[in-house]
Motif scaffolding. Structure first.
Motif, PDB file in Angstrom:
ATOM      1  N   SER A  11      36.726  -5.619 -12.988  1.00  9.78           N
ATOM      2  CA  SER A  11      37.484  -6.720 -12.442  1.00  9.78           C
ATOM      3  C   SER A  11      39.012  -6.389 -12.220  1.00  9.78           C
ATOM      4  O   SER A  11      39.611  -7.117 -11.547  1.00  9.78           O
ATOM      5  N   THR A  80      30.918  -5.149 -12.310  1.00 19.49           N
ATOM      6  CA  THR A  80      30.679  -6.175 -13.421  1.00 19.49           C
ATOM      7  C   THR A  80      31.187  -7.230 -13.278  1.00 19.49           C
ATOM      8  O   THR A  80      30.648  -7.966 -12.051  1.00 19.49           O
ATOM      9  N   ALA A  81      31.846  -8.082 -13.975  1.00 19.32           N
ATOM     10  CA  ALA A  81      32.073  -9.429 -13.935  1.00 19.32           C
ATOM     11  C   ALA A  81      32.580 -10.099 -12.897  1.00 19.32           C
ATOM     12  O   ALA A  81      32.139 -11.218 -12.312  1.00 19.32           O
ATOM     13  N   GLY A 109      25.640  -9.437 -17.900  1.00 18.44           N
ATOM     14  CA  GLY A 109      26.574  -9.220 -19.113  1.00 18.44           C
ATOM     15  C   GLY A 109      25.859  -8.660 -20.090  1.00 18.44           C
ATOM     16  O   GLY A 109      26.450  -7.714 -20.828  1.00 18.44           O
ATOM     17  N   THR A 134      37.449  -5.590 -23.482  1.00 18.80           N
ATOM     18  CA  THR A 134      37.877  -6.695 -22.754  1.00 18.80           C
ATOM     19  C   THR A 134      38.301  -6.058 -21.557  1.00 18.80           C
ATOM     20  O   THR A 134      39.121  -5.308 -21.145  1.00 18.80           O
ATOM     21  N   SER A 138      35.851 -10.689 -17.871  1.00 15.55           N
ATOM     22  CA  SER A 138      34.910 -10.977 -18.976  1.00 15.55           C
ATOM     23  C   SER A 138      35.310 -10.055 -20.390  1.00 15.55           C
ATOM     24  O   SER A 138      36.079  -9.136 -20.099  1.00 15.55           O
ATOM     25  N   GLU A 140      32.954  -8.265 -23.641  1.00 14.45           N
ATOM     26  CA  GLU A 140      31.766  -8.228 -24.196  1.00 14.45           C
ATOM     27  C   GLU A 140      31.716  -7.937 -25.704  1.00 14.45           C
ATOM     28  O   GLU A 140      32.859  -7.295 -26.206  1.00 14.45           O
ATOM     29  N   SER A 154      28.316 -11.668 -23.244  1.00 12.86           N
ATOM     30  CA  SER A 154      29.311 -11.591 -22.383  1.00 12.86           C
ATOM     31  C   SER A 154      29.898 -12.826 -22.347  1.00 12.86           C
ATOM     32  O   SER A 154      29.510 -13.955 -21.740  1.00 12.86           O
ATOM     33  N   LEU A 155      31.411 -13.130 -22.527  1.00  8.39           N
ATOM     34  CA  LEU A 155      31.797 -14.250 -22.118  1.00  8.39           C
ATOM     35  C   LEU A 155      32.783 -14.231 -20.930  1.00  8.39           C
ATOM     36  O   LEU A 155      33.501 -13.233 -20.672  1.00  8.39           O
ATOM     37  N   PRO A 156      32.808 -15.260 -20.290  1.00  6.93           N
ATOM     38  CA  PRO A 156      33.452 -15.424 -18.891  1.00  6.93           C
ATOM     39  C   PRO A 156      35.288 -15.461 -18.932  1.00  6.93           C
ATOM     40  O   PRO A 156      35.539 -16.540 -18.171  1.00  6.93           O
ATOM     41  N   GLY A 158      38.911 -13.006 -19.141  1.00 10.22           N
ATOM     42  CA  GLY A 158      39.445 -11.530 -19.330  1.00 10.22           C
ATOM     43  C   GLY A 158      40.741 -11.471 -19.001  1.00 10.22           C
ATOM     44  O   GLY A 158      41.489 -12.521 -19.201  1.00 10.22           O
ATOM     45  N   THR A 161      41.897 -13.119 -15.618  1.00 12.94           N
ATOM     46  CA  THR A 161      41.595 -14.568 -15.457  1.00 12.94           C
ATOM     47  C   THR A 161      42.253 -15.469 -16.570  1.00 12.94           C
ATOM     48  O   THR A 161      42.785 -16.401 -15.982  1.00 12.94           O
TER      49      THR A 161
END
Length: 306
Positions: A11, A80-81, A109, A134, A138, A140, A154-156, A158, A161
């Motif tokens: 990302s 990825t994210a 994720g 990181t 996202s 992980e 995986s959390l949305p 990063g 963002t």
């Protein structure tokens, strides 16, 4: 001898490695390159990839191709994210294939977390820890017990963002850091398995975390090495570095020893997932890994070909 090229479109940055694959099942890295493409820039709540980052990314991919083409490698392209959640994902991937010929595999994720785990345990002796990768859009998290992955998610959010959402790029309002921490903690609190890792180290992957390691080495020259692999820092040192960064203006961060200028706008946001995780599990130290998804893919491929 055969060759493998892996193109990893994250990302925040795009990375490419070329590996020489030996007949005895080992491999040697020949080339490693990175371009700060920041494909997630400006996606916002609408989750649309924008034209300027897209054009920047395609230019980087064409450059990578010019570098690995002389080796005639097998090419694996993953993303990825940012691309994973983009509403214009299909149009973007079709354009990339049309302009470069590359067909990207969009990792879930869970797949990204699994390859992170494989990459870490194939290169570091890790028994009990939480792995934190990181990225730009996202994070992980992988819980490792007795060397085995026991939980992963995986959390949305990063570095990119969080920086955009909470306005952490330039001169920083400290209240915005508090708001970002509240948001991160609320998502960590949905993971009851984290309680099993109280007192364990955090193994770090990702660009923001590599920047932390370099800053730590600059502040501790007696610990400086030619590699970040296996380098460790106490939570006190992590907090010391972050305390300095959060009070700096962007130009001051750009001059911070060990920090890439291109990360000055996302380094504060990029360290918040770690700071909050260390608080939740009362982690005493961090260990840095230079191996992650790409090395995990290679480990899986070599195992399957054995």
């Amino acid at each position: 001898m055969s060759y493998l090229a892996i193109v990893d479109l994250g990302s925040n940055s795009a990375r490419m490695v070329v590996e020489a694959l030996h007949e005895d099942g080992t491999y040697t890295e020949i080339i490693r390159e990175k371009q700060d493409t920041r494909i997630a820039q400006g996606m916002g709540a609408e989750q649309i990839l924008k034209e300027v980052p897209i054009a920047r990314t395609i230019a980087a991919l064409k450059h990578f191709q010019s570098v690995y083409a002389p080796f005639a490698p097998t090419v694996i392209a993953i993303t990825t994210a940012a691309v994973r959640v983009a509403k214009n994902q299909a149009a973007f991937l079709a354009r990339v294939e049309r302009e470069t010929g590359l067909q990207f595999r969009v990792l879930t994720g869970e797949e990204e977390a699994y390859y992170d785990y494989l990459g870490v345990v194939s290169t570091l002796s890790i028994q009990d820890a939480v792995i934190l990768d990181t990225g730009g859009a996202s994070v992980e998290l992988i819980g490792v017990s007795a060397g085995q992955d026991k939980a992963a998610i995986s959390l949305p959010f990063g570095a990119v963002t969080l920086s955009e959402k909470f306005h952490l790029a330039n001169d920083i309002d400290q209240a915005n850091i508090t708001a970002a921490c509240d948001d991160i903690l609320s998502q960590y609190q949905t993971l009851p398995w984290l309680k099993k890792y109280v007192g364990q180290p955090v193994v770090l992957l990702g660009g923001a975390n590599r920047s932390l390691a370099r800053m730590g080495q600059k502040l501790s020259p007696d610990q400086a090495t030619t590699t970040l692999q296996g380098f460790d820092m106490s939570i006190e040192k992590v907090q010391q570095i972050f305390s300095r960064l959060r009070q700096m203006s962007r130009p001051e961060r750009e001059r911070m020893a060990g920090l890439e200028v291109s990360r000055a706008d996302i380094i504060v946001s990029g360290l918040l997932p770690l700071l909050n995780l260390m608080t939740v599990i009362q982690s005493p130290r961090v260990i840095f890994s230079e191996s992650g998804v790409r090395e995990g893919l290679i480990a899986e491929m070599m195992k399957n070909n054995a």
